[in-house]
Scaffold this motif. Structure first.
Motif, PDB file in Angstrom:
ATOM      1  N   ILE A 115       0.849  -1.208   0.000  1.00  0.00           N
ATOM      2  CA  ILE A 115       0.000   0.000   0.000  1.00  0.00           C
ATOM      3  C   ILE A 115       0.880   1.252   0.000  1.00  0.00           C
ATOM      4  O   ILE A 115       0.623   2.209  -0.742  1.00  0.00           O
ATOM      5  N   LEU A 116       1.951   1.246   0.797  1.00  0.00           N
ATOM      6  CA  LEU A 116       2.840   2.420   0.856  1.00  0.00           C
ATOM      7  C   LEU A 116       3.528   2.654  -0.485  1.00  0.00           C
ATOM      8  O   LEU A 116       3.669   3.797  -0.941  1.00  0.00           O
ATOM      9  N   ILE A 117       3.948   1.565  -1.138  1.00  0.00           N
ATOM     10  CA  ILE A 117       4.611   1.712  -2.447  1.00  0.00           C
ATOM     11  C   ILE A 117       3.628   2.307  -3.464  1.00  0.00           C
ATOM     12  O   ILE A 117       3.979   3.198  -4.246  1.00  0.00           O
ATOM     13  N   CYS A 118       2.371   1.838  -3.425  1.00  0.00           N
ATOM     14  CA  CYS A 118       1.357   2.385  -4.356  1.00  0.00           C
ATOM     15  C   CYS A 118       1.031   3.843  -4.033  1.00  0.00           C
ATOM     16  O   CYS A 118       0.794   4.646  -4.941  1.00  0.00           O
ATOM     17  N   LEU A 119       1.006   4.191  -2.739  1.00  0.00           N
ATOM     18  CA  LEU A 119       0.781   5.607  -2.371  1.00  0.00           C
ATOM     19  C   LEU A 119       1.901   6.471  -2.951  1.00  0.00           C
ATOM     20  O   LEU A 119       1.652   7.544  -3.500  1.00  0.00           O
ATOM     21  N   GLY A 120       3.151   5.980  -2.827  1.00  0.00           N
ATOM     22  CA  GLY A 120       4.291   6.723  -3.383  1.00  0.00           C
ATOM     23  C   GLY A 120       4.156   6.879  -4.886  1.00  0.00           C
ATOM     24  O   GLY A 120       4.527   7.919  -5.460  1.00  0.00           O
ATOM     25  N   ASN A 121       3.603   5.863  -5.529  1.00  0.00           N
ATOM     26  CA  ASN A 121       3.451   5.870  -6.974  1.00  0.00           C
ATOM     27  C   ASN A 121       2.356   6.830  -7.441  1.00  0.00           C
ATOM     28  O   ASN A 121       2.497   7.525  -8.445  1.00  0.00           O
ATOM     29  N   LEU A 122       1.260   6.870  -6.676  1.00  0.00           N
ATOM     30  CA  LEU A 122       0.086   7.640  -7.111  1.00  0.00           C
ATOM     31  C   LEU A 122       0.034   9.049  -6.519  1.00  0.00           C
ATOM     32  O   LEU A 122      -0.753   9.878  -6.954  1.00  0.00           O
ATOM     33  N   PHE A 123       0.844   9.299  -5.494  1.00  0.00           N
ATOM     34  CA  PHE A 123       0.913  10.651  -4.913  1.00  0.00           C
ATOM     35  C   PHE A 123       2.364  11.139  -4.964  1.00  0.00           C
ATOM     36  O   PHE A 123       3.036  11.227  -3.937  1.00  0.00           O
ATOM     37  N   PRO A 124       2.855  11.459  -6.177  1.00  0.00           N
ATOM     38  CA  PRO A 124       4.274  11.848  -6.289  1.00  0.00           C
ATOM     39  C   PRO A 124       4.608  13.124  -5.520  1.00  0.00           C
ATOM     40  O   PRO A 124       5.775  13.390  -5.249  1.00  0.00           O
TER      41      PRO A 124
END
Length: 568
Positions: A115-124
């Motif tokens: 989830i954290l990796i996807c947050l980093g991906n989608l909220f640059p």
């Protein structure tokens, strides 16, 4: 509603699994919901809490394009496919911070990382956010799957409610929150603050861990109760919780422990063993018993702290840099106080100023005993610190938030100016600070609705503060503050947002200067009066600061110094 593959149920706290007769609670008004959350209404039933969280988060107003569960499934399958998560680095915004796992299984911990990796991906645009791992981990205990958990965290990140924010997303915002907590701790936990200031090399470093106390050190059953209220009330509620913890830590110390040298480690151990000191119910009760100023004023304080950090050139690149109190113990030199005493005085000052080192503006030993010279040396500096040593060896002083130049705006008549950030203090024989009485007792004030036309004061009544051209004038029993366009663009947050209706004219007599002398504090007496020769002084109880006399009531000045702030 819960996914057993994420949660180790043996670690979860035992609950009275009451039948969920509380489902009605989800239809309550926001005020009723806040009351239920504070009382732990859904703490007794896991399924009820899961449903409640889902409903609360879905009601948070968000940016129009906020990634949801479907987006997560798409991005996660594209990113991870058949690969293991370990081949993906965690996002940089975590800054190497701890990842609390609470009661999660290994699968649960892996899900948090995804989830954290996807947050980093989608909220640059998130560049620094050490609070996110704990929020994700706590919400995952009550989510059906990763995608639902991701969607709920996304809504917290993308919240665009003008009055509520959840997650700081840059290093600057995070540091400003830490500074704001420090400012609030000085006001609401003076005994704890004095201990930290006198035993710590770096006060700011101690306060910069405040979020970690809550989301990191507290055990799961306490952290989840905090999450209950946080989801409804936003980040401001965390200040309350951390203040209540700090206060309780100081109360629980024995006299022998007051000599503690590692206050950071001691605080961490206290949070981890919180069960020995207070229940979760008692923690929330104490937190909500603290009389904070309004959300708007806290927001303003954060903005002022952000501005000061930006002026100091804080960037993401410097994220490891911690800010020491700016008093250099080796090179500081005063004829009145030691470096250790000045460090404690400096620690009382609002964080956005104490970032900067003290600079000596005026001293009677160098500049002579002349009030006019005192004014000319201090003009152009905002704020200043006044230090006085009497012929009896007692030391006292004042922190003065406004430029002495403002005395000229009243055309030579004695009028008061300054803001509620002013305070007076004694150093010897006792170290004690006395703040504006309404910081200690905000309930005594009433907010005054701003009206476009306000009654002008009659010529006979004292104007309690000055306004620059274009500022609001107020009737004499109101307090108004100079507008935000202050000298050097400084924001003075206390009182800059709203006017207070004060019970008496004397409650806001902060500082006044004429050819005859200077006065600090008024009403029933003056906290400090110094005559035109800077020789004779007087100190009394006054209503503005509710202080006792700061030294012998009538005194002679042996030395007087004024210090300003070098804005590097």
């Amino acid at each position: 509603a819960d996914s057993p593959q994420y949660v180790d149920w043996d670690k979860m706290p035992e609950l009275d699994q009451q039948p969920s007769s509380h489902s009605q609670s989800l239809t309550q008004t926001s005020k009723e919901l806040k009351k239920l959350a504070r009382e732990g209404h859904w703490a007794t039933n896991h399924a009820l809490r899961a449903r409640t969280y889902q409903q609360i988060v879905q009601h948070i107003p968000c940016r129009l394009v906020t990634p949801d569960a479907l987006v997560y499934r798409d991005v996660a399958s594209r990113l991870f496919g058949k690969q293991s998560v370990s081949s993906h680095p965690l996002p940089e915004f975590l800054g190497g911070c701890r990842m609390p796992t609470y009661c999660l299984t290994m699968e649960g911990v892996t899900a948090v990382k995804k989830i954290l990796i996807c947050l980093g991906n989608l909220f640059p645009d998130i560049t620094y956010s050490p609070i996110l791992p704990a929020v994700v981990a706590l919400l995952l205990h009550y989510s059906e799957d990763e995608a639902q958990c991701f969607e709920n965290v996304s809504r917290l990140v993308a919240c665009n409610d003008s009055h509520t924010s959840y997650i700081d997303q840059s290093f600057l915002a995070h540091q400003a929150s830490c500074m704001t907590f420090g400012d609030l701790a000085k006001k609401h936990c003076p005994a704890a603050h004095r201990l930290i200031a006198s035993t710590s090399e770096n006060v700011f470093e101690v306060y910069s861990e405040w979020l970690e106390w809550i989301f990191g050190d507290l055990p799961f059953d306490y952290a989840i109760r905090v999450l209950d209220v946080y989801l409804l009330e936003g980040q401001k509620v965390l200040y309350r919780i951390a203040l209540a913890l700090l206060r309780q830590h100081r109360l629980s110390m024995t006299s022998g422990e007051l000599e503690v040298t590692n206050v950071k480690g001691d605080l961490k151990a206290f949070m981890q063993n919180i069960r020995e000191h207070m229940t979760a119910d008692k923690l929330l009760e104490r937190a909500f018993g603290i009389r904070l100023f309004s959300r708007k004023e806290i927001w303003l304080l954060q903005m002022a702290n952000r501005k000061a950090l930006a002026e100091k050139g804080v960037t993401v690149v410097q994220r490891r840099q911690l800010f020491h109190l700016a008093v250099d113990m080796l090179n500081f030199s005063s004829a009145i106080v030691t470096a250790q005493e000045m460090r404690i005085v400096w620690s009382w000052i609002p964080e956005r100023f104490s970032l900067f080192p003290p600079v000596l503006l005026f001293s009677t030993s160098e500049n002579g005993y002349s009030l006019q010279r005192f004014y000319s040396c201090c003009e152009g500096y905002e704020p200043t610190v006044l230090l006085i040593k009497t012929t009896q060896g007692e030391v006292c002083g004042a922190f003065l938030s406004s430029d002495w130049n403002e005395r000229k705006k009243s055309g030579g008549t004695s009028s008061f100016f300054g803001t509620g950030e002013c305070f007076v203090f004694s150093v010897r024989p006792e170290m004690e600070r006395y703040e504006w009485v309404f910081i200690k007792k905000p309930e005594l004030t009433k907010a005054v609705p701003r009206s476009p036309r306000q009654r002008l004061p009659s010529p006979a009544s004292p104007v309690l503060s000055t306004s620059p051209p274009g500022g609001h004038l107020a009737s004499s029993n109101h307090l108004t503050v100079p507008m935000l366009q202050r000298a050097k663009g400084r924001l003075s947050p206390y009182l800059a947002i709203r006017h207070f209706l004060l019970p008496s004219k004397t409650a806001s007599m902060f500082m006044s200067g004429t050819r005859e002398g200077i006065i600090i504090g008024g009403g029933g007496g003056q906290a400090l009066y110094i005559d035109a020769d800077l020789y004779y002084g007087r100190t009394e109880h006054c209503e503005t600061f509710d202080n006792p006399p700061l030294c012998q009531e009538n005194f002679q000045v042996q030395l007087l110094e004024a210090w300003g702030f070098r804005n590097a």
